[in-house]
Design an enzyme around this catalytic site. Structure first.
Site, mmCIF file in Angstrom:
data_model
loop_
_atom_site.group_PDB
_atom_site.id
_atom_site.type_symbol
_atom_site.label_atom_id
_atom_site.label_comp_id
_atom_site.label_asym_id
_atom_site.label_seq_id
_atom_site.Cartn_x
_atom_site.Cartn_y
_atom_site.Cartn_z
ATOM 1 N N LYS A 120 0.825 -1.215 0.000
ATOM 2 C CA LYS A 120 0.000 0.000 0.000
ATOM 3 C C LYS A 120 0.856 1.261 0.000
ATOM 4 C CE LYS A 120 -4.341 -1.695 1.660
ATOM 5 N NZ LYS A 120 -5.481 -1.572 2.509
ATOM 6 N N LYS A 204 -4.536 -8.255 -6.765
ATOM 7 C CA LYS A 204 -5.850 -8.575 -6.222
ATOM 8 C C LYS A 204 -6.869 -7.487 -6.546
ATOM 9 C CE LYS A 204 -6.166 -6.656 -1.613
ATOM 10 N NZ LYS A 204 -7.087 -6.658 -0.518
ATOM 11 N N LYS A 207 -10.516 -2.117 -3.676
ATOM 12 C CA LYS A 207 -11.296 -0.866 -3.725
ATOM 13 C C LYS A 207 -10.425 0.294 -4.182
ATOM 14 C CE LYS A 207 -13.558 -1.805 0.671
ATOM 15 N NZ LYS A 207 -12.530 -2.067 1.693
HETATM 16 N N1 AQP Z 1 -9.581 -9.496 -3.947
HETATM 17 C C1 AQP Z 1 -10.034 -10.096 -2.865
HETATM 18 N N2 AQP Z 1 -10.315 -11.428 -2.896
HETATM 19 C C2 AQP Z 1 -10.797 -12.054 -1.793
HETATM 20 N N3 AQP Z 1 -11.023 -11.429 -0.617
HETATM 21 C C3 AQP Z 1 -10.761 -10.104 -0.545
HETATM 22 N N4 AQP Z 1 -10.879 -9.190 0.444
HETATM 23 C C4 AQP Z 1 -10.471 -7.976 0.007
HETATM 24 N N5 AQP Z 1 -10.082 -8.068 -1.278
HETATM 25 C C5 AQP Z 1 -10.250 -9.370 -1.655
HETATM 26 C C6 AQP Z 1 -11.370 -9.514 1.774
HETATM 27 O O1 AQP Z 1 -12.428 -8.613 2.087
HETATM 28 C C7 AQP Z 1 -12.405 -8.364 3.486
HETATM 29 C C8 AQP Z 1 -12.519 -6.907 3.748
HETATM 30 O O2 AQP Z 1 -11.428 -6.216 3.213
HETATM 31 P P1 AQP Z 1 -11.204 -4.712 3.632
HETATM 32 O O3 AQP Z 1 -12.095 -3.837 2.877
HETATM 33 O O4 AQP Z 1 -11.310 -4.551 5.080
HETATM 34 O O5 AQP Z 1 -9.712 -4.449 3.289
HETATM 35 P P2 AQP Z 1 -8.822 -4.866 2.120
HETATM 36 O O6 AQP Z 1 -8.447 -6.294 2.258
HETATM 37 O O7 AQP Z 1 -7.692 -3.906 2.154
HETATM 38 O O8 AQP Z 1 -9.740 -4.691 0.835
HETATM 39 P P3 AQP Z 1 -9.479 -3.849 -0.442
HETATM 40 O O9 AQP Z 1 -10.618 -3.951 -1.348
HETATM 41 O O10 AQP Z 1 -8.162 -4.187 -1.045
HETATM 42 O O11 AQP Z 1 -9.468 -2.381 0.088
HETATM 43 P P4 AQP Z 1 -8.415 -1.261 -0.079
HETATM 44 O O12 AQP Z 1 -8.145 -1.158 -1.542
HETATM 45 O O13 AQP Z 1 -9.100 -0.061 0.517
HETATM 46 O O14 AQP Z 1 -7.215 -1.699 0.690
HETATM 47 C C9 AQP Z 1 -11.123 -8.978 4.045
HETATM 48 O O15 AQP Z 1 -11.472 -10.214 4.659
HETATM 49 C C10 AQP Z 1 -10.299 -9.230 2.833
HETATM 50 O O16 AQP Z 1 -9.455 -10.356 2.988
#
Ligand code: AQP
Length: 342
Positions: A120, A204, A207
Site C-alpha cells: 500500500k 488482487k 477498492k
Molecule cells: N480481492 C479479494 N479477494 C478475496 N477477498 C478479498 N478481500 C479484500 N479483497 C479481496 C477480503 O475482504 C475483506 C474486507 O477487506 P477490507 O475492505 O477490510 O480491506 P482490504 O483487504 O484492504 O480490501 P481492499 O478492497 O483491497 O481495500 P483497499 O483497496 O481499501 O485496501 C477482508 O477479509 C479481505 O481479505
C-alpha cells in the site's frame, strides 16, 4: 512464536470490512459470503472497521454514510442481525484501548515484515500514517477484544492473522497467562479466497485500484457488470480442459475461479463445460451469472440504505452488545498488566 493453542473458551467468529469505498466482488466472495454461512455455526461478530479506514484519508462528510453502506452490504448479503452482531468499530472502546496494549507487545521487526503495508505504501512509506503501519496491531486488538477463535478473511489477510497469533502468544507468555488469549484460526480456504483484478490477473481486486474496470462493485448495475466482464483481460488461447493448463494464465484462472465461486461448481467442472470454447461465450455466461447473483444484493442494499435510522438503530444495539462482551475482557487485561485500577 508458539503454535500450541491451549485456549479452551467458546468458539467465536470475528471479522471486519473497512468503510473505505464501494465493496467489490472480492470482498463479497472472500468475506461476506463466508460470514453468512458461519452465522448458523458459531457466535459471530462482524464489524465495520472505521478505525482502520482512517489510516488513509477519509472525507469526514462521507464516513458515516460509507459505514451504513457496509452495514447495508452485510445485511443484503444475508447477515442476519438477530444471529450476528453487526456494529461500527469506533463505537466500541475496547478496540483502541487493547490496540495500545498490543503496541507494547508487538515487535517492530514483526511489523517491518508485513507485506500489505509495503504494497500500500509503495515508495512513499515515509509519508504514510503511523496508523497504516500499525494497522495489523489494531486488527489483533479487534479479534482478541472478543477472544475470537475463528476469523474468516480473504487470502490477503493471512500474514496479519499470523501476527495476531504471535501477539496473543507473546501476551500469554509474558504475563504467564498461558490460555488467556486464543490463537485464532484463519478461515481462508474455499472459492473466492483471492479474487484478482479484471485488468491484471496478478494483482488482487481492490477498492483502491484507480481503474474502476478492474473490479465489479456491489453497486454496479447489470449493464456495467456485463461491460466490465466483456472487457476483462484474457489471453489469446481458448479455454483449456485441465486445471494444469490454466497455471501460468492468471487472467483465465481468475475468471474461471470467479465463475466457480459464484456458481458453486468446481474449477474443473467449469473447465469441462467451457473447454475449447472462445472467451466470448464464456464471458457472456459469466456476466449473466454475476448479474443474477449481484443484482438482488444491490437492490436489497438500496432498500436498507433508504432507511438510515433503522440502520443506525441496528448498529447501535449491536455496539452495546459488543461492548458487553469486550469490556470485561479488556478489564481483565488491565489487571493482568498490573494497572492499579484507581
Ligand atoms: N480481492 C479479494 N479477494 C478475496 N477477498 C478479498 N478481500 C479484500 N479483497 C479481496 C477480503 O475482504 C475483506 C474486507 O477487506 P477490507 O475492505 O477490510 O480491506 P482490504 O483487504 O484492504 O480490501 P481492499 O478492497 O483491497 O481495500 P483497499 O483497496 O481499501 O485496501 C477482508 O477479509 C479481505 O481479505
Amino acid at each position: 512464536m508458539t503454535d500450541k493453542n491451549i485456549y479452551n473458551g467458546p468458539n467465536r467468529v470475528f471479522s471486519g470490512v473497512q468503510p473505505s469505498g464501494d465493496l467489490h466482488l472480492g470482498n463479497y466472495l472472500g468475506a461476506l459470503k463466508k460470514f453468512v454461512k458461519l452465522q448458523d455455526e458459531m457466535e459471530c461478530i462482524y464489524c465495520i472497521v472505521d478505525l482502520h479506514a482512517i489510516t488513509v484519508w477519509q472525507d469526514p462528510k462521507k464516513l458515516a454514510q460509507q459505514t451504513r453502506h457496509i452495514a447495508a452490504a452485510y445485511l443484503a448479503s444475508g447477515v442476519d442481525p438477530s444471529k450476528a452482531i453487526v456494529y461500527n468499530q469506533s463505537s466500541v472502546r475496547a478496540h483502541s484501548e487493547l490496540a495500545w496494549y498490543f503496541n507494547c507487545i508487538a515487535r517492530i521487526g514483526w511489523l517491518n515484515r508485513m507485506t500489505q503495508f509495503k504494497d500500500k505504501a509503495g515508495k512513499n512509506s515515509e509519508k504514510m500514517s503511523v496508523g497504516l503501519y500499525n494497522y495489523p496491531v489494531l486488527q489483533a486488538a479487534d479479534i482478541l477484544a472478543f477472544k475470537a477463535t475463528h476469523v474468516p478473511v480473504g487470502e490477503d489477510q493471512k500474514q496479519h492473522l499470523e501476527l495476531t497469533r504471535d501477539i496473543a502468544a507473546k501476551f500469554n507468555h509474558d504475563f504467564s497467562s498461558p490460555n488467556f488469549f486464543p490463537l485464532c484460526e484463519p478461515l481462508i480456504e474455499g472459492p473466492g479466497a483471492r479474487v484478482m483484478s479484471l485488468r491484471n490477473g496478478t494483482e488482487k481486486m481492490s477498492k483502491s485500484d484507480p481503474s474502476d474496470n478492474s473490479r465489479i462493485n456491489l453497486t454496479d448495475d447489470a449493464d456495467k457488470i456485463s461491460k466490465k466482464i466483456r472487457k476483462a483481460k484474457t489471453d489469446a488461447g481458448a479455454i483449456p480442459l485441465s486445471l494444469d493448463e490454466i497455471e501460468g494464465r492468471p487472467e483465465v484462472k481468475n475468471l474461471v475461479g470467479i465463475y466457480s465461486a459464484l456458481s458453486g461448481k468446481s474449477d474443473q467442472d467449469v473447465l469441462l463445460e467451457y473447454a475449447g470454447k472462445g472467451f466470448g461465450i464464456f464471458k457472456s455466461a459469466l456476466a449473466d451469472l454475476a448479474v443474477s447473483k449481484i443484482h438482488p444484493i444491490t437492490e436489497l442494499m438500496n432498500r436498507y440504505l433508504s432507511d438510515p435510522e433503522e440502520l443506525n438503530r441496528i448498529l447501535s444495539t449491536a455496539a452495546d452488545r459488543a461492548s458487553e462482551i469486550s469490556d470485561p475482557i479488556v478489564a481483565e487485561v488491565r489487571k493482568i498488566i498490573g494497572f492499579s485500577g484507581v
